[in-house]
Design a protein around this motif. Structure first.
Motif, mmCIF file in Angstrom:
data_model
loop_
_atom_site.group_PDB
_atom_site.id
_atom_site.type_symbol
_atom_site.label_atom_id
_atom_site.label_comp_id
_atom_site.label_asym_id
_atom_site.label_seq_id
_atom_site.Cartn_x
_atom_site.Cartn_y
_atom_site.Cartn_z
ATOM 1 N N CYS A 174 0.832 -1.212 0.000
ATOM 2 C CA CYS A 174 0.000 0.000 0.000
ATOM 3 C C CYS A 174 0.864 1.259 0.000
ATOM 4 C CB CYS A 174 -0.932 -0.008 1.217
ATOM 5 S SG CYS A 174 -2.205 -1.295 1.172
ATOM 6 N N GLU A 175 1.930 1.245 0.787
ATOM 7 C CA GLU A 175 2.826 2.403 0.809
ATOM 8 C C GLU A 175 3.489 2.602 -0.547
ATOM 9 O OE1 GLU A 175 4.167 2.385 5.536
ATOM 10 O OE2 GLU A 175 5.461 1.487 4.005
ATOM 11 N N SER A 176 3.830 1.497 -1.215
ATOM 12 C CA SER A 176 4.412 1.608 -2.554
ATOM 13 C C SER A 176 3.420 2.210 -3.543
ATOM 14 C CB SER A 176 4.867 0.226 -3.035
ATOM 15 O OG SER A 176 5.347 0.279 -4.353
ATOM 16 N N ILE A 177 2.146 1.799 -3.447
ATOM 17 C CA ILE A 177 1.114 2.350 -4.332
ATOM 18 C C ILE A 177 0.933 3.844 -4.086
ATOM 19 C CG2 ILE A 177 -1.365 2.302 -4.843
ATOM 20 C CD1 ILE A 177 -1.287 -0.715 -4.315
ATOM 21 N N VAL A 178 0.943 4.232 -2.807
ATOM 22 C CA VAL A 178 0.792 5.655 -2.480
ATOM 23 C C VAL A 178 1.947 6.469 -3.058
ATOM 24 C CG1 VAL A 178 0.791 7.304 -0.571
ATOM 25 C CG2 VAL A 178 -0.598 5.248 -0.416
ATOM 26 N N GLN A 179 3.166 5.940 -2.969
ATOM 27 C CA GLN A 179 4.316 6.647 -3.530
ATOM 28 C C GLN A 179 4.194 6.785 -5.050
ATOM 29 O OE1 GLN A 179 6.635 8.200 -1.808
ATOM 30 N NE2 GLN A 179 5.624 7.539 0.078
ATOM 31 N N GLU A 180 3.722 5.721 -5.712
ATOM 32 C CA GLU A 180 3.522 5.801 -7.163
ATOM 33 C C GLU A 180 2.460 6.851 -7.508
ATOM 34 O OE1 GLU A 180 2.580 1.959 -8.597
ATOM 35 O OE2 GLU A 180 4.560 1.099 -8.192
ATOM 36 N N ASP A 181 1.372 6.880 -6.714
ATOM 37 C CA ASP A 181 0.329 7.878 -6.963
ATOM 38 C C ASP A 181 0.857 9.296 -6.741
ATOM 39 O OD1 ASP A 181 -1.401 5.898 -7.590
ATOM 40 O OD2 ASP A 181 -2.463 5.861 -5.678
ATOM 41 N N LYS A 183 3.918 10.266 -7.304
ATOM 42 C CA LYS A 183 4.695 10.579 -8.500
ATOM 43 C C LYS A 183 3.775 10.947 -9.665
ATOM 44 C CE LYS A 183 8.642 7.613 -7.372
ATOM 45 N NZ LYS A 183 9.447 6.440 -7.806
ATOM 46 N N SER A 184 2.651 10.209 -9.805
ATOM 47 C CA SER A 184 1.698 10.517 -10.878
ATOM 48 C C SER A 184 1.129 11.922 -10.716
ATOM 49 C CB SER A 184 0.570 9.480 -10.889
ATOM 50 O OG SER A 184 1.069 8.176 -11.104
ATOM 51 N N VAL A 185 0.792 12.279 -9.481
ATOM 52 C CA VAL A 185 0.248 13.620 -9.228
ATOM 53 C C VAL A 185 1.267 14.690 -9.596
ATOM 54 C CG1 VAL A 185 -0.495 15.193 -7.396
ATOM 55 C CG2 VAL A 185 -1.392 12.871 -7.460
ATOM 56 N N LEU A 186 2.514 14.489 -9.164
ATOM 57 C CA LEU A 186 3.551 15.476 -9.456
ATOM 58 C C LEU A 186 3.792 15.590 -10.961
ATOM 59 C CD1 LEU A 186 6.113 14.646 -6.612
ATOM 60 C CD2 LEU A 186 4.543 16.572 -6.722
ATOM 61 N N GLN A 187 3.847 14.451 -11.656
ATOM 62 C CA GLN A 187 4.071 14.487 -13.094
ATOM 63 C C GLN A 187 2.912 15.138 -13.831
ATOM 64 O OE1 GLN A 187 4.774 10.427 -14.205
ATOM 65 N NE2 GLN A 187 6.797 10.330 -13.246
ATOM 66 N N TYR A 188 1.657 14.821 -13.423
ATOM 67 C CA TYR A 188 0.488 15.387 -14.101
ATOM 68 C C TYR A 188 0.457 16.907 -13.959
ATOM 69 C CZ TYR A 188 -4.369 16.467 -15.172
ATOM 70 O OH TYR A 188 -5.496 17.016 -15.689
ATOM 71 N N PHE A 189 0.627 17.374 -12.728
ATOM 72 C CA PHE A 189 0.552 18.817 -12.518
ATOM 73 C C PHE A 189 1.784 19.529 -13.069
ATOM 74 C CE2 PHE A 189 -2.768 17.542 -9.588
ATOM 75 C CZ PHE A 189 -3.701 18.550 -9.764
#
Length: 401
Positions: A174-181, A183-189
């Motif tokens: 779960c912590e790994s998924i949160v970290q990936e999310d 990164k996705s947020v940072l890349q999208y914005f």
């Protein structure tokens, strides 16, 4: 128990230290007690590490025991010497009660399962409790540690260990998924910020271009008028000096020169001031297109080309007569239409010679007027059509595709 004896008691077995050993956290326990704790901890581990972890019973700190076990732990020789001296001088063989000074613990309370003294049974809090002698109680409880250890190492505790491992694994996932999310947020914005910044720079560049057009349109006119103003001020200063001239001859010469210069200055034509407007207005574009667009479609919005557009008829400030021409840019069409219709009628009625006269003399003036109106309409229609085209492409890209 004597206050000095409390300092010599192990916090695990509550007895006088037997072979005291010091942990890395500086707390001391009996070697046998540490062996039992270490054995209990190793039963929970599925694999055996190179160094054995042990949680201190006092401070709960995790310490590491070498593979050789508790034998490798240092002996607290100072405490061991104090215990030996204490046992030889005051308590050679018998343990004493903690509540009644120097009373031996020689009776076992069956209700509370602990050793008590005679005063505890007669005047203490164990009065009336069922009791047993020390040796009999010892024999009865001899096998109890093994049974308790079996309860602490049965299948239930193995399931607990497996459950802990599963929970830790799920937590890590779960912590790994949160970290990936994240990164996705940072890349999208970051991409969105780059797109918005690019569009902002493009809009500002378009405004800078039209600002350059404004400077090119008005700066020469302003400079011409400033030159006229400077010459006017120069003549006004010269007029003041002429008024102070006392020589008639010089006065007449200077006043004549002054008169000619004023006449020439007033004959200089004033520049034509063409009322213009900026089209399209960026604020209106942002309101009509940008605010109604989805975030995912921002990159497809086209940047409009901003231009200076003639706002109305030419206004000449040098002409003192009031301009009473009808408003709108289609007003010249009516008299021209009448002239054209009249020419057609005349061409039908009169002879070919008259038509030749009309074609040679009248028609060039009509053609010139038509060309002027056509140029004015073409410029305005070009800007309007270009703006409408940009808006239609933006709406088609956003709402249709």
């Amino acid at each position: 128990m004597h206050h000095f004896e409390e300092e010599l008691t192990c916090s695990i077995c509550y007895s006088i230290f037997d072979d005291p050993r010091v942990l890395p956290c500086s707390h001391t326990f009996c070697r046998t007690c540490l062996e039992n704790v270490l054995q209990l901890s190793s039963n929970f581990s599925i694999w055996r590490p190179l160094r054995l972890p042990l949680k201190c019973p006092n401070c709960r700190t995790i310490v590491e025991i070498p593979p050789s076990g508790t034998d490798s732990l240092p002996v607290n020789f100072a405490l061991k010497a104090i215990i030996e001296k204490y046992q030889q001088e005051e308590h050679p063989d018998v343990a004493t009660c903690s509540e009644h000074y120097r009373q031996p613990l020689n009776v076992y309370c069956l209700l509370d399962r602990k050793l008590v003294c005679g005063h505890c049974l007669t005047i203490g809090k164990h009065h009336g409790h069922p009791i047993d002698d020390l040796h009999s109680a010892y024999m009865k409880e001899k096998e109890t540690p093994v049974k308790l250890l079996e309860q602490l190492t049965d299948k239930h505790w193995s399931e607990v260990c497996m459950l802990i491992e599963n929970l830790e694994k799920q937590k890590a996932q779960c912590e790994s998924i949160v970290q990936e999310d994240k990164k996705s947020v940072l890349q999208y914005f970051k991409r969105l910020s780059d797109i918005l910044d690019h569009k902002k720079q493009a809009l500002l560049a378009a405004l800078d271009d039209v600002n350059t057009q404004i400077v090119a349109e008005y700066e020469p006119l302003i400079e011409r008028l400033k030159d006229l103003r400077e010459e006017q001020l120069e003549l006004m200063s010269l007029n003041t000096s002429i008024q102070e001239e006392e020589s008639p001859l010089l006065f007449l010469e200077k006043i004549e020169d002054m008169r000619q210069r004023v006449k020439a200055l007033k004959q200089k034509p004033l520049p034509e001031v063409k009322p213009v407007e900026i089209y399209p207005r960026i604020g209106q574009v942002l309101k009509d297109v940008w605010t109604k667009s989805e975030i995912s479609q921002i990159n497809k919005i086209l940047i409009p080309k901003i231009k200076l557009v003639s706002k109305g008829p030419v206004c000449n400030h040098g002409d003192k007569k009031e301009n009473r021409q009808p408003k709108g840019f289609l007003w010249p069409l009516w008299p021209l239409a009448v002239i054209i219709i009249s020419l057609i009628v005349v061409s039908i009625i009169f002879s070919q010679h008259l038509m030749s006269f009309v074609n040679e003399i009248v028609f060039p003036y009509v053609l010139h007027a038509l060309q002027t109106v056509h140029e004015n309409l073409s410029k305005r229609l070009e800007v309007v059509l270009e703006t409408v085209w940009h808006i239609l492409i933006a709406y088609w890209t956003i709402y249709v595709q």
